[in-house]
Design an enzyme around this catalytic site. Structure first.
Site, PDB file in Angstrom:
ATOM      1  N   CYS A 181       0.545  -1.566  -0.386  1.00  0.00           N
ATOM      2  CA  CYS A 181      -0.396   0.169   0.037  1.00  0.00           C
ATOM      3  C   CYS A 181       1.073   1.785   0.151  1.00  0.00           C
ATOM      4  O   CYS A 181       2.289   0.940   0.157  1.00  0.00           O
ATOM      5  CB  CYS A 181      -1.436  -0.352   1.190  1.00  0.00           C
ATOM      6  SG  CYS A 181      -1.910  -1.562   1.823  1.00  0.00           S
ATOM      7  N   ARG A 185       5.117   0.383  -6.690  1.00  0.00           N
ATOM      8  CA  ARG A 185       4.958  -0.122  -4.925  1.00  0.00           C
ATOM      9  C   ARG A 185       3.630  -1.564  -5.064  1.00  0.00           C
ATOM     10  O   ARG A 185       3.497  -2.802  -4.297  1.00  0.00           O
ATOM     11  CB  ARG A 185       4.768   0.490  -3.817  1.00  0.00           C
ATOM     12  CG  ARG A 185       5.131   1.296  -3.402  1.00  0.00           C
ATOM     13  CD  ARG A 185       4.923   2.305  -1.817  1.00  0.00           C
ATOM     14  NE  ARG A 185       4.431   1.664  -1.269  1.00  0.00           N
ATOM     15  CZ  ARG A 185       5.774   2.154  -0.284  1.00  0.00           C
ATOM     16  NH1 ARG A 185       6.895   2.522  -0.486  1.00  0.00           N
ATOM     17  NH2 ARG A 185       5.211   1.425   0.972  1.00  0.00           N
ATOM     18  N   TRP A 208      -3.434  -2.450  -1.687  1.00  0.00           N
ATOM     19  CA  TRP A 208      -3.014  -3.799  -1.901  1.00  0.00           C
ATOM     20  C   TRP A 208      -3.317  -5.084  -0.888  1.00  0.00           C
ATOM     21  O   TRP A 208      -3.161  -4.974   0.321  1.00  0.00           O
ATOM     22  CB  TRP A 208      -0.887  -4.218  -1.934  1.00  0.00           C
ATOM     23  CG  TRP A 208      -0.403  -5.498  -2.144  1.00  0.00           C
ATOM     24  CD1 TRP A 208      -0.492  -5.858  -3.233  1.00  0.00           C
ATOM     25  CD2 TRP A 208      -0.321  -6.683  -1.094  1.00  0.00           C
ATOM     26  NE1 TRP A 208       0.447  -6.980  -3.764  1.00  0.00           N
ATOM     27  CE2 TRP A 208       0.075  -7.246  -2.593  1.00  0.00           C
ATOM     28  CE3 TRP A 208      -0.444  -7.342  -0.055  1.00  0.00           C
ATOM     29  CZ2 TRP A 208       1.395  -9.321  -2.080  1.00  0.00           C
ATOM     30  CZ3 TRP A 208      -0.006  -8.126   0.453  1.00  0.00           C
ATOM     31  CH2 TRP A 208       1.094  -8.951  -0.632  1.00  0.00           C
ATOM     32  N   ASN A 237      -1.573   1.808   6.070  1.00  0.00           N
ATOM     33  CA  ASN A 237      -0.636   1.103   5.174  1.00  0.00           C
ATOM     34  C   ASN A 237      -0.769  -0.588   6.568  1.00  0.00           C
ATOM     35  O   ASN A 237      -0.498  -0.035   8.136  1.00  0.00           O
ATOM     36  CB  ASN A 237       0.780   0.682   4.553  1.00  0.00           C
ATOM     37  CG  ASN A 237       0.120   2.043   3.540  1.00  0.00           C
ATOM     38  OD1 ASN A 237      -0.450   1.883   3.454  1.00  0.00           O
ATOM     39  ND2 ASN A 237       1.138   2.822   3.141  1.00  0.00           N
ATOM     40  N   GLY A 238      -0.495  -1.868   7.247  1.00  0.00           N
ATOM     41  CA  GLY A 238       0.267  -2.319   7.396  1.00  0.00           C
ATOM     42  C   GLY A 238      -0.963  -3.175   7.647  1.00  0.00           C
ATOM     43  O   GLY A 238      -2.448  -3.279   7.438  1.00  0.00           O
ATOM     44  N   GLU A 255      18.940 -16.129  -9.365  1.00  0.00           N
ATOM     45  CA  GLU A 255      17.838 -14.685  -9.379  1.00  0.00           C
ATOM     46  C   GLU A 255      17.413 -14.654 -10.791  1.00  0.00           C
ATOM     47  O   GLU A 255      16.356 -14.287 -11.063  1.00  0.00           O
ATOM     48  CB  GLU A 255      18.999 -14.064  -9.124  1.00  0.00           C
ATOM     49  CG  GLU A 255      19.004 -12.632  -9.794  1.00  0.00           C
ATOM     50  CD  GLU A 255      17.602 -12.064  -9.364  1.00  0.00           C
ATOM     51  OE1 GLU A 255      17.014 -12.552  -8.706  1.00  0.00           O
ATOM     52  OE2 GLU A 255      17.194 -10.561  -9.610  1.00  0.00           O
ATOM     53  N   LYS A 306      13.462 -13.423 -11.584  1.00  0.00           N
ATOM     54  CA  LYS A 306      13.380 -12.699 -12.374  1.00  0.00           C
ATOM     55  C   LYS A 306      12.012 -12.865 -13.782  1.00  0.00           C
ATOM     56  O   LYS A 306      11.069 -12.427 -13.701  1.00  0.00           O
ATOM     57  CB  LYS A 306      14.019 -12.450 -13.416  1.00  0.00           C
ATOM     58  CG  LYS A 306      15.196 -11.508 -12.403  1.00  0.00           C
ATOM     59  CD  LYS A 306      14.877 -10.051 -12.381  1.00  0.00           C
ATOM     60  CE  LYS A 306      14.114  -9.996 -10.624  1.00  0.00           C
ATOM     61  NZ  LYS A 306      14.805  -9.277  -9.564  1.00  0.00           N
ATOM     62  N   GLU A 318       8.471 -13.795 -12.045  1.00  0.00           N
ATOM     63  CA  GLU A 318       8.128 -12.259 -11.549  1.00  0.00           C
ATOM     64  C   GLU A 318       7.326 -11.389 -12.423  1.00  0.00           C
ATOM     65  O   GLU A 318       6.586 -11.243 -12.673  1.00  0.00           O
ATOM     66  CB  GLU A 318       9.033 -11.649 -10.416  1.00  0.00           C
ATOM     67  CG  GLU A 318       9.000 -12.272  -8.937  1.00  0.00           C
ATOM     68  CD  GLU A 318      10.240 -10.781  -8.636  1.00  0.00           C
ATOM     69  OE1 GLU A 318      11.183 -10.421  -9.722  1.00  0.00           O
ATOM     70  OE2 GLU A 318      10.038  -9.999  -7.796  1.00  0.00           O
ATOM     71  N   HIS A 343      19.971 -35.260  -9.037  1.00  0.00           N
ATOM     72  CA  HIS A 343      19.404 -35.740  -7.633  1.00  0.00           C
ATOM     73  C   HIS A 343      18.100 -35.348  -7.713  1.00  0.00           C
ATOM     74  O   HIS A 343      16.834 -35.798  -6.551  1.00  0.00           O
ATOM     75  CB  HIS A 343      19.985 -35.206  -6.347  1.00  0.00           C
ATOM     76  CG  HIS A 343      21.616 -35.291  -6.673  1.00  0.00           C
ATOM     77  ND1 HIS A 343      21.832 -36.701  -5.439  1.00  0.00           N
ATOM     78  CD2 HIS A 343      22.695 -35.071  -6.131  1.00  0.00           C
ATOM     79  CE1 HIS A 343      23.027 -37.200  -6.267  1.00  0.00           C
ATOM     80  NE2 HIS A 343      23.817 -35.549  -6.379  1.00  0.00           N
ATOM     81  N   LYS A 366       6.837  -3.369  -4.445  1.00  0.00           N
ATOM     82  CA  LYS A 366       8.017  -3.797  -4.280  1.00  0.00           C
ATOM     83  C   LYS A 366       8.727  -3.445  -3.169  1.00  0.00           C
ATOM     84  O   LYS A 366       9.163  -3.607  -2.714  1.00  0.00           O
ATOM     85  CB  LYS A 366       8.077  -2.442  -4.802  1.00  0.00           C
ATOM     86  CG  LYS A 366       9.556  -1.397  -5.039  1.00  0.00           C
ATOM     87  CD  LYS A 366      10.231  -2.139  -6.216  1.00  0.00           C
ATOM     88  CE  LYS A 366      11.880  -1.921  -6.013  1.00  0.00           C
ATOM     89  NZ  LYS A 366      12.759  -3.082  -6.518  1.00  0.00           N
TER      90      LYS A 366
END
Ligand code: M6R
Length: 613
Positions: free
Chosen positions: A2, A27, A73, A99-100, A486, A490, A493, A509, A608
């Site tokens: 948020c 964000r 969010w 927010n939270g 990474e 990427k 995402e 394995h 973000k």
């Protein structure tokens, strides 16, 4: 996560707040709204992107010189208009954005309902509105009612409140680590934001609220106090980022811009911290004596996502250059596993935003157990920066794309410098070794520039060939194993293709069972001490008809012959190679997402700064 923006002054408040919210789109959010005071309290809210809110504002503009806005969010309740912030009380006298998470919202909601309050949303936030309303009804003024209401909340929060009864002020608070609360100072006007880019074009003078601090913002000034009412004075910080660096410029996406900025951001990260004639590193933000450096027995790196993968590369760097044992842990795991820590342990957080709640909690856990806490952080003045005993600032500039790119490479440059710094203080690195490492580092920005030169690798063609695949495997060894992780992160995402990163030796394995002629396998095969081992892995993939995409050093014909496709990078020092090898993987993910028509800068479900657990 948020975002919050607020304005009070003489200008059209809702336009300023709306523009600020646009700057916070990165964000991540799924609905938005603005409340303004113009005699009455007026609110517009919309689900989905800000364009929907913009359409509503065009139809019915909000007037007034004071407004607060929010991008939500969803945590409690679906991302629909009814649940979007701001939330007003029954009489529409006050509006709240938050927010939270209100952790005790079920209890509070039940109590308030029993007392006759009617809830209109499924959110936890709405209890704050009703609590303030309740204390106002008992005769409190706005600030006191807010103070009492905030005192009832459990969890971490950033909250802003406005009231038509006291139309000249915004009341705001920071409780715990649910993201920043930043007050921006203007002339005859003042601002509020959860993140600097929202207000950067208006002011570069900011004040950060700490845990349990409140601010009352009016056009004429700002007063600060602790939650218990004690007045405090706060330091004003000057932001050095210019507004242009937080804009997209000629690029199509922020992520693309940030990938191409890497030669520059790595350069800025190194600049001023190493003397290239002697190889001597000085980290002013982390002053240490040789005795202090020698006393460190162990470094535990705590981080999340991309920052955790950077930490895994950092383990190789610090262990090799400073001969200190390094452990890397996900912050979200570390905070709950009762870690073994003593005063000879340093806990090093890596965090681009400096506000990731799990990373902050891990730092607090470490501090409470007596460890020294350091951080590598990009956001100047963020919570991680402020609570650490020592911090290295990345100098990457604002990273807006949700998928982290330049923060990863800047962090690797910092970790390399940190390894050298500790190695020099501990007497591990000789003058010749330091000089050689410094020379290798000095060439890095130029080498990164080569990888990014037009026509160096054909990402568009490769991405076009494989953008319809459902799965990808990424393999690497040594410091290139975290790069494989990474690369996979990427791709998933931003293109939503399922991708796994694996240490190449582990393929046999288990994951080898997945390989057939539909599986692209990206193999990072740079010419280092595990080069031959990587070639064996390629053979194993080929034997099962997997599609081999090799990331090789320029001129490596042997691997090129064994591969279906190659991506090239120039040769660099093995510990610095990850800074180069990640770039083609960032671009592969970027171009794959473009072919799939995905929203590169705001991928679905992602945020973000992750300020909730
Ligand atoms: O701001 P931080 O570095 O603490 O963020 C950590 C992760 O949330 C972040 O790296 C995330 O994994 C990114 N979306 C990766 O691209």
């Amino acid at each position: 996560m948020c975002g919050i923006v607020g304005y009070v002054g003489t200008k059209d408040a809702s336009s300023i707040v709306f523009e600020g919210l646009k700057k916070l789109e990165y964000r991540g959010y799924d609905s938005a709204g603005i409340a303004s005071i113009n005699g009455d309290l007026d609110i517009r809210r919309a689900e989905g992107k800000l364009a929907n809110l913009e359409a509503k504002l065009r139809e019915a503009p909000l007037e007034g010189h004071l407004a607060i806005g929010h991008t939500r969010w969803a945590t409690h309740g679906a991302p629909i208009e009814r649940n979007a912030h701001p939330h007003a009380d029954e009489t529409r006298a006050i509006a709240v954005v938050q927010n939270g998470i209100v952790e005790n919202f079920m209890t509070l909601r039940a109590q308030l309902q029993q007392e006759g309050h009617e809830f209109k949303s499924d959110t936890d936030t709405e209890v704050i509105t009703h609590l303030i309303d309740k204390f106002l009804a008992e005769g409190d003024e706005l600030v006191e009612a807010c103070r009492r209401a905030f005192g009832e909340l459990q969890g971490a929060h950033a909250i802003a409140v406005v009231s038509k009864q006291e139309p000249d002020k915004i009341v705001t608070v920071r409780l715990g680590n649910a993201g920043g609360v930043i007050v921006g100072l203007g002339k005859g006007e003042n601002y509020l934001a959860s993140d600097i880019p929202a207000i950067l074009e208006h002011t570069q003078r900011v004040i950060y609220l700490e845990d349990r601090e409140m601010a009352v913002i009016t056009a004429g000034g700002v007063s600060f106090s602790r939650l218990n009412g004690q007045a405090i004075s706060k330091e004003v910080h000057q932001i050095t980022w210019d507004p242009i660096s937080a804009a997209k410029g000629p690029y199509r996406h922020f992520m693309q811009k940030e990938i191409y900025e890497q030669p520059q951001s790595v350069q800025s990260t190194i600049r001023g911290r190493i003397d290239f004639t002697t190889g001597q590193v000085s980290l002013e933000e982390l002053p240490l004596t040789p005795a202090e450096a020698k006393a460190i027995e162990r470094i535990i790196i705590v981080a999340c996502g991309t920052s955790a993968y950077a930490g895994q590369v950092g383990k190789f760097m610090i262990e090799k250059l400073a001969r200190i044992n390094v452990l890397v842990d996900y912050a979200s795991e570390f905070r709950y596993r009762d870690p073994l820590i003593d005063d000879r342990t340093v806990v090093l957080a890596i965090t681009q935003s400096g506000e990731t709640v799990d990373t902050l909690a891990a730092l607090e856990e470490a501090k409470s157990k007596g460890a020294k806490i350091w951080s590598i952080v990009n956001m100047h003045g963020s919570m991680a920066h402020r609570i650490s005993d020592g911090a290295i600032l990345m100098q990457a500039g604002p990273e807006i794309g949700v998928a982290s790119t330049k923060a990863f490479t800047a962090t690797l440059a910092d970790l390399f410098l940190l390894g050298m710094y500790l190695g020099q203080l501990r007497g591990v690195l000789s003058a010749e070794e330091s000089f050689e490492l410094a020379t290798a580092l000095a060439h890095l920005p130029e080498l990164a520039g080569e990888v990014l030169a037009e026509g160096y690798n054909d990402y568009t063609k490769l991405a076009n060939l494989y953008h319809k695949q459902e799965h990808f495997l990424f393999l690497g060894r040594g410091p290139n194993y975290p790069v494989a992780l990474e690369g996979a992160l990427k791709l998933k995402e931003i293109s939503y293709i399922h991708a796994e990163g694996y240490p190449a030796g582990e393929m046999k394995h288990g994951p080898i069972a997945l390989i057939d002629d539909h599986m692209p396998v990206v193999c990072i095969v740079t010419q280092d001490h595990v080069y031959d081992k990587m070639i064996s892995q390629i053979e194993q993939v080929r034997a099962r008809n997997g599609i081999v995409i090799s990331l090789i050093n320029e001129g490596d014909e042997e691997v090129a012959k064994k591969s279906d496709h190659v991506l090239r990078i120039p040769k660099a020092h093995p510990l610095l190679t990850p800074i180069l090898s990640v770039i083609p993987l960032q671009l592969l993910a970027y171009h794959t997402a473009i072919w799939r028509g995905a929203d590169v800068d705001q991928p679905r479900n992602l945020a973000k700064s992750v300020t909730v657990e």
